[in-house]
Design an enzyme around this catalytic site. Structure first.
Site, short mmCIF file in Angstrom:
data_model
loop_
_atom_site.label_atom_id
_atom_site.label_comp_id
_atom_site.label_asym_id
_atom_site.label_seq_id
_atom_site.Cartn_x
_atom_site.Cartn_y
_atom_site.Cartn_z
N CYS A 291 0.82 -1.22 0.00
CA CYS A 291 0.00 0.00 0.00
C CYS A 291 0.86 1.27 0.00
O CYS A 291 1.49 1.57 -1.00
CB CYS A 291 -0.98 -0.05 1.17
SG CYS A 291 -2.49 0.92 0.90
N ARG B 213 -13.59 4.79 -3.10
CA ARG B 213 -12.43 4.16 -2.48
C ARG B 213 -12.47 2.66 -2.75
O ARG B 213 -13.55 2.03 -2.75
CB ARG B 213 -12.43 4.44 -0.99
CG ARG B 213 -11.17 4.01 -0.25
CD ARG B 213 -11.17 4.47 1.20
NE ARG B 213 -9.94 4.11 1.87
CZ ARG B 213 -8.84 4.84 1.86
NH1 ARG B 213 -8.83 6.00 1.20
NH2 ARG B 213 -7.76 4.44 2.50
N HIS C 219 -3.67 -6.03 1.94
CA HIS C 219 -3.48 -6.24 3.38
C HIS C 219 -4.01 -7.64 3.70
O HIS C 219 -4.27 -8.44 2.82
CB HIS C 219 -4.26 -5.18 4.16
CG HIS C 219 -3.86 -3.78 3.83
ND1 HIS C 219 -2.66 -3.23 4.24
CD2 HIS C 219 -4.49 -2.80 3.13
CE1 HIS C 219 -2.58 -1.98 3.81
NE2 HIS C 219 -3.67 -1.69 3.13
#
EC number: 6.3.5.13
Length: 242
Positions: A94, A129, A195
């Site tokens: 990320c 998002r 993640h």
């Protein structure tokens, strides 16, 4: 390896460890120890110099301001770049992934130079998002099973000609460009938006990092029952209708 030890370096846990990505260093450490390797783990805070003699370096995700501070300090320090020049392996997630590229948009809305270790450029996405479980097919050249992870980012990362997509997504957004790519890699440097922590979901990626660091083609087998249970659960979740 360095001095007969596998040196695993966790970069800036005080800035880039927001989303549980510290689990990645734990998985690498554990899977090395299960193979009888002597592991020296170094957690390097942002006020400390990056050692250049590490074998595997891991960088996690973080918020926008810590990301900018981390990029500034990594550029000024120069140790990670020198380590890569020495043949070290890097795995980033990320915010860390964006830092390894040529540039990204920082918390001030400005272009922030990255380290240029991956041929990618990141910008701020204008749409919704990217949040949710992801399932994708890893580049067949890496010889790995499907990728599972959890994305939570607004960034859009464009790959240049020398960066290969780490995976192509079946479900999820990945790099956010709309072309189905997720992450990027070259010979020794890897980046992903996943993640999870991603190496707990994908332990064979951790094994790939170990094989590259050790310069071997195979590792002794280890008990993967826990990992497989987690993988199967999350892969099934990714395929459920929204």
């Amino acid at each position: 390896m360095s001095d007969n030890q596998l040196r695993v370096v966790w970069i800036y846990p005080d800035l880039l460890s927001t989303y549980g990505d510290q689990g990645n260093v734990l998985v690498v450490q554990r899977r090395a120890q299960q193979r009888g390797l002597d592991v020296a783990r170094l957690d390097v805070r942002s006020d400390q110099a990056i050692p250049t003699s590490g074998d595997i370096y891991l960088i996690g995700g973080g918020e926008d301001r810590p990301q900018r501070l981390a990029a500034e300090r990594l550029r000024r320090d120069g140790g990670l770049t020198r380590a890569v020049e020495n043949g070290a392996i890097v795995f980033s997630v990320c915010a860390g992934y964006q830092i390894l590229g040529h540039e990204f948009i920082n918390d001030l809305g400005q272009r922030e130079p990255g380290l240029g270790l991956l041929d990618v450029v990141s910008v701020r996405g204008e749409g919704a998002r990217c949040v949710g479980d992801v399932l994708g097919d890893i580049d067949p050249r890496l010889g790995l099973p499907p990728l599972t992870g959890f994305e939570n980012h607004q960034g859009v990362t464009h790959l240049g000609p020398t960066a290969r997509p780490l995976a192509n997504v079946r479900f999820g957004n990945g790099n956010g460009t709309g072309d189905g790519t997720e992450g990027a890699y070259n010979d020794t440097v890897f980046g992903t938006y996943m993640h999870g922590p991603v190496l707990a979901r994908n332990p064979l990626i951790a094994d790939l990092l170990l094989k590259l660091a050790l310069d071997v083609n195979a590792l002794p087998p280890t008990d993967d029952r826990w990992y497989e249970a987690l993988r199967n659960e999350r892969i099934a979740a990714a395929q459920q209708p929204a």
